[in-house]
Design a protein around this motif. Structure first.
Motif, PDB file in Angstrom:
ATOM      1  N   LEU A  28      -9.008   0.510  -0.727  1.00 41.97           N
ATOM      2  CA  LEU A  28      -8.036   1.566  -1.025  1.00 41.97           C
ATOM      3  C   LEU A  28      -7.242   1.945   0.223  1.00 41.97           C
ATOM      4  O   LEU A  28      -6.054   2.251   0.131  1.00 41.97           O
ATOM      5  N   ARG A  29      -7.883   1.910   1.378  1.00 41.52           N
ATOM      6  CA  ARG A  29      -7.171   2.231   2.621  1.00 41.52           C
ATOM      7  C   ARG A  29      -6.043   1.233   2.885  1.00 41.52           C
ATOM      8  O   ARG A  29      -4.957   1.606   3.286  1.00 41.52           O
ATOM      9  N   THR A  30      -6.295  -0.038   2.624  1.00 41.99           N
ATOM     10  CA  THR A  30      -5.316  -1.075   2.949  1.00 41.99           C
ATOM     11  C   THR A  30      -4.358  -1.387   1.794  1.00 41.99           C
ATOM     12  O   THR A  30      -3.372  -2.096   1.996  1.00 41.99           O
ATOM     13  N   ALA A  31      -4.626  -0.870   0.607  1.00 41.13           N
ATOM     14  CA  ALA A  31      -3.813  -1.206  -0.565  1.00 41.13           C
ATOM     15  C   ALA A  31      -2.326  -0.888  -0.397  1.00 41.13           C
ATOM     16  O   ALA A  31      -1.491  -1.732  -0.729  1.00 41.13           O
ATOM     17  N   PRO A  32      -1.938   0.281   0.106  1.00 43.59           N
ATOM     18  CA  PRO A  32      -0.499   0.552   0.205  1.00 43.59           C
ATOM     19  C   PRO A  32       0.260  -0.478   1.053  1.00 43.59           C
ATOM     20  O   PRO A  32       1.379  -0.868   0.692  1.00 43.59           O
ATOM     21  N   GLY A  33      -0.326  -0.939   2.121  1.00 39.75           N
ATOM     22  CA  GLY A  33       0.314  -1.976   2.930  1.00 39.75           C
ATOM     23  C   GLY A  33       0.425  -3.288   2.171  1.00 39.75           C
ATOM     24  O   GLY A  33       1.429  -4.009   2.288  1.00 39.75           O
ATOM     25  N   ARG A  34      -0.598  -3.600   1.385  1.00 38.17           N
ATOM     26  CA  ARG A  34      -0.553  -4.824   0.574  1.00 38.17           C
ATOM     27  C   ARG A  34       0.515  -4.712  -0.510  1.00 38.17           C
ATOM     28  O   ARG A  34       1.226  -5.682  -0.786  1.00 38.17           O
TER      29      ARG A  34
END
Length: 187
Positions: A28-34
């Motif tokens: 969830l932490r990295t999802a927005p960048g993905r």
């Protein structure tokens, strides 16, 4: 490949460990960048392409992610502060058909996802094992635990990211960083 479920349908894990929860929180932490990388360089015509016949467009998918993840964040906060609260579902299909979901630029939803996930992860990192065992009541799905919801939203992030990246791959739409010259979208 199943265009509706490119990574398979969600399967609730039989056992949830602190290690799994940490991995899902990291997703969830990295999802927005993905999500941002998945749409990078797409023009408006590409953003308005459905990821499968009869499916949402890339644009609708990004706006859906913002809507859905905001609902989940609120459900987590309700479950942590109330005793198994009854939550209000929403019609995600009708929401995806609203004019803003069909035509609005992506940037507000991408920024919303970045800020929302930042707050959501802050909350998730403070929760204890007992907190993750807390529940909310969904009118259609019954009682749902927070740890299972965390697993589902890590999957949900990968699921919709895969809709977009698989469409890009099928159509030969490379990312802007690969030097294909796709212009950055106005959306």
């Amino acid at each position: 490949m199943d265009l509706s479920y490119p990574i398979g349908k969600f399967q609730a894990p039989a056992a949830i460990t602190p290690e799994l929860r940490r991995a899902w929180i990291e997703e969830l932490r990295t999802a927005p960048g993905r999500f941002r990388r998945a749409v990078e360089g797409l023009d408006d015509a590409q953003l308005d392409t459905p990821y499968r016949p009869g499916g949402w467009t890339v644009r609708q998918t990004i706006h859906h992610l913002a809507d859905s993840h905001l609902h989940s964040y609120i459900r987590f906060r309700l479950a942590v502060t109330e005793d198994s609260p009854l939550i209000k579902p929403y019609d995600q299909v009708k929401w995806a058909e609203l004019p803003d979901a069909r035509s609005a630029p992506l940037e507000p939803s991408l920024q919303m996802l970045e800020s929302l996930h930042l707050r959501w992860v802050m909350l998730l990192k403070t929760l204890s094992d007992d907190d993750f065992a807390r529940t909310f009541r969904h009118p259609e799905r019954g009682t749902v635990r927070l740890d299972t919801t965390l697993a589902m939203y890590a999957w949900h992030s990968r699921h919709h990211e895969a809709h977009i990246t698989a469409l890009r791959e099928r159509n030969g739409w490379k990312t802007a960083t690969t030097g294909t010259g796709l212009a950055a979208s106005k959306g």
